[in-house]
Motif scaffolding. Structure first.
Motif, mmCIF file in Angstrom:
data_model
loop_
_atom_site.group_PDB
_atom_site.id
_atom_site.type_symbol
_atom_site.label_atom_id
_atom_site.label_comp_id
_atom_site.label_asym_id
_atom_site.label_seq_id
_atom_site.Cartn_x
_atom_site.Cartn_y
_atom_site.Cartn_z
ATOM 1 N N SER A 135 -3.346 -2.162 -6.621
ATOM 2 C CA SER A 135 -2.890 -0.845 -6.155
ATOM 3 C C SER A 135 -1.369 -0.830 -6.035
ATOM 4 O O SER A 135 -0.708 0.157 -6.373
ATOM 5 N N GLY B 226 -7.823 -1.120 -12.538
ATOM 6 C CA GLY B 226 -6.976 -2.137 -11.939
ATOM 7 C C GLY B 226 -7.071 -3.479 -12.623
ATOM 8 O O GLY B 226 -6.076 -4.207 -12.740
ATOM 9 N N LEU C 109 -9.154 -1.254 -1.745
ATOM 10 C CA LEU C 109 -7.740 -1.609 -1.856
ATOM 11 C C LEU C 109 -7.602 -3.023 -2.405
ATOM 12 O O LEU C 109 -8.190 -3.968 -1.874
ATOM 13 N N TYR D 39 -8.025 3.317 -6.572
ATOM 14 C CA TYR D 39 -8.127 3.215 -5.107
ATOM 15 C C TYR D 39 -8.511 4.558 -4.503
ATOM 16 O O TYR D 39 -9.303 4.642 -3.562
ATOM 17 N N TYR E 130 0.181 -0.507 -9.577
ATOM 18 C CA TYR E 130 0.252 0.865 -10.079
ATOM 19 C C TYR E 130 1.454 1.599 -9.469
ATOM 20 O O TYR E 130 2.230 2.243 -10.176
ATOM 21 N N SER E 131 1.600 1.500 -8.142
ATOM 22 C CA SER E 131 2.703 2.189 -7.472
ATOM 23 C C SER E 131 4.045 1.692 -7.976
ATOM 24 O O SER E 131 4.986 2.476 -8.174
ATOM 25 N N ARG F 127 0.796 -1.239 0.000
ATOM 26 C CA ARG F 127 0.000 0.000 0.000
ATOM 27 C C ARG F 127 0.822 1.280 0.000
ATOM 28 O O ARG F 127 0.285 2.371 -0.059
ATOM 29 N N GLU G 112 -10.626 -7.782 -2.141
ATOM 30 C CA GLU G 112 -10.349 -6.366 -1.926
ATOM 31 C C GLU G 112 -10.749 -5.980 -0.516
ATOM 32 O O GLU G 112 -11.504 -6.674 0.163
ATOM 33 N N ASP H 60 -2.661 4.850 -6.444
ATOM 34 C CA ASP H 60 -3.538 4.260 -7.451
ATOM 35 C C ASP H 60 -4.795 5.126 -7.616
ATOM 36 O O ASP H 60 -5.553 5.315 -6.662
#
Length: 498
Positions: free
Chosen positions: A350, A425, A346, A340, A353-354, A292, A324, A337
């Motif tokens: 996510s 996502g 979540l 998100y 993406y990060s 996260r 999720e 994200d």
């Protein structure tokens, strides 16, 4: 002439009808009628007007004596020497008073310190209960027979001493979730101690489970959790100390990174190792973990520039039956994200993406957010995607890695980053897929393909039967044809979606 007067009286001459006579009179110190009752002693000590004693009056037959109390000397009379205290007594009294006051002071101090210790102990017990320390102790005791090394519970005093009372000179990092200090334990081990800013009481059970899970993760690319402390207002986490700082510093601080150790091979290895960790957390851990807060400042580098993913303060465990989690949005701008951010749902995607943003950082050596840049370049992911769409990728890639001639491979990784940065996502690849693709690309960097029978089977397995003669990725010029062939066979899903 003989006169007869009773005891304690005296004869006084007197005229009796102009003749000669006498009478009896009580002597000084006596009173009464000498003829009837006789003369009785007067007790001068009963009447202060009858004596001149300063302290003690002692009645005697027909008079009195004066004396001084113990510890004094003199004649005891007010009109004489009086009574003066003995110096020895003064010293004794002074010493006695001093000792008494000192004993009273020491007793009060002892009582105060005892009260403070008792209060501190109660406060520690309160924090221990509030932060879930008792629950963690119970869980650790149940796991003592496990083959994995479990987290140690440190005391507050141990960590205060290790950080020199959390001196500012020991700060090695600050983030949205807390401050990290460099600490030296009693046994000489150098550790990193994270002091959180806050703790969500509703997540205590999850936090305890997370500590237990992380303490047993034995992954070479995860910063090892050594222990924790629950005796303070917010929990303290103790990690292994990683010497070379963060990936952010490595990428963006040119004073720490030279051209020689910023090669594309090193960048690709760091990306592959990081992707491998996230894939492990998502799919191989006993309970899936969503980090996260994946970002370059949470990826540390050791002496050999091996990646170590850190900072699981925002992480969440995902129950087996859930895909999720609905949570309060947490993360870092530039890496967050967008799906998100909008839905508060979540998922593992996510982290994908990060990671895509981190991958773009490695490709461009630009920061995720740069407010000192023109508006269209401030958000790195948007700027990067725009460059890809307009076919001007080479303008945003880092010159140091482009000059190495790995153009086609850089395009492959760029397309992978593009897939990670998709808004939806469900359209992004999983971290397992990302890790596998990066590992395949990295193998080609480390072991350029050669045409021999020894590696033909491995090549066919990786590339689905592509002959070795069609692939070359060792340098410049003619290698492009090899990359084109590879791209047509391997990376077709990159352009067409999952």
């Amino acid at each position: 002439m003989n006169y007869t007067c009773p005891k304690n009286s005296r004869c006084v001459c007197d005229d009796v009808d102009n003749g000669v006579g006498y009478r009896c009179k009580c002597m000084d110190g006596y009173h009464g009628n000498p003829y009837l009752n006789g003369c009785r002693d007067i007790n001068e000590c009963e009447d202060a007007n009858l004596h001149d004693c300063k302290q003690n009056c002692i009645n005697t037959d027909g008079g009195y004596n004066c004396s001084c109390r113990k510890g004094y000397h003199g004649d005891g009379r007010t009109n004489g020497e009086g009574c003066s205290p003995n110096r020895t007594l003064v010293v004794q009294i002074t010493v006695g008073i001093g000792v008494s006051l000192l004993a009273l002071l020491m007793g009060s101090l002892w009582f105060y310190l005892g009260y403070k210790r008792w209060k501190l102990m109660k406060l520690k017990e309160k924090f221990l209960r509030k932060n879930g320390g008792l629950m963690l102790q119970q869980q650790l005791s149940e796991r003592q027979g496990s083959t994995h090394e479990t987290a140690k519970i440190f005391t507050a005093e141990e960590l205060e001493k290790a950080t020199n009372n959390y001196s500012e000179t020991r700060i090695i990092g600050k983030g949205g979730f807390g401050t990290v200090y460099k600490g030296i334990l009693v046994d000489g081990r150098v550790v990193a101690i994270k002091k959180s800013k806050m703790v969500d009481q509703s997540q205590v059970d999850q936090f305890i489970n997370e500590v237990l899970v992380l303490s047993q993760i034995n992954h070479r690319n995860v910063v090892k959790l050594l222990g924790c402390c629950f005796e303070t207002e917010v929990p303290l986490l103790v990690y292994e100390f990683v010497t070379k700082g963060t990936l952010f510093d490595y990428i963006h601080n040119t004073s720490k990174a030279t051209k020689s150790n910023n090669s594309w091979e090193i960048h690709l290895r760091i990306a592959t190792e990081t992707a491998g960790v996230l894939s492990y957390l998502h799919s191989a851990a006993s309970v899936p973990i969503i980090h996260r807060d994946v970002k370059s400042t949470n990826i540390l580098l050791d002496e050999t520039l091996t990646a170590k993913v850190s900072d699981f303060g925002a992480s969440r465990l995902v129950p087996i039956d859930q895909a999720e989690l609905s949570t309060m949005v947490q993360g870092t701008l530039g890496y967050l994200d967008p799906e998100y951010l909008q839905t508060s749902q979540l998922t593992e995607k996510s982290d994908v993406y990060s990671f895509g943003v981190v991958l773009v950082e490695l490709l461009t050596r630009k920061k995720a957010l740069s407010f000192d840049q023109p508006e269209e370049e401030r958000n790195l992911s948007m700027y990067f995607l725009s460059a890809l769409k307009e076919d001007r990728l080479l303008q945003v890639l880092d010159d140091c890695i482009v000059n190495e001639g790995n153009i086609e491979q850089l395009k492959e990784v760029s397309n992978l980053a593009k897939r990670c940065l998709r808004v939806k996502g469900e359209e992004r690849p999983t971290m397992k897929e990302v890790a596998m693709e990066l590992e395949g690309l990295r193998r080609m960097v480390i072991h350029p393909w050669v045409s021999n029978e020894a590696n033909s089977e491995e090549t066919e397995s990786l590339l689905g039967g592509i002959s070795m003669e069609t692939i070359s990725c060792g340098g410049h010029g003619d290698s492009s044809s090899g990359y084109d062939t590879m791209r047509n066979h391997i990376m077709l899903p990159v352009n067409d979606g999952r």
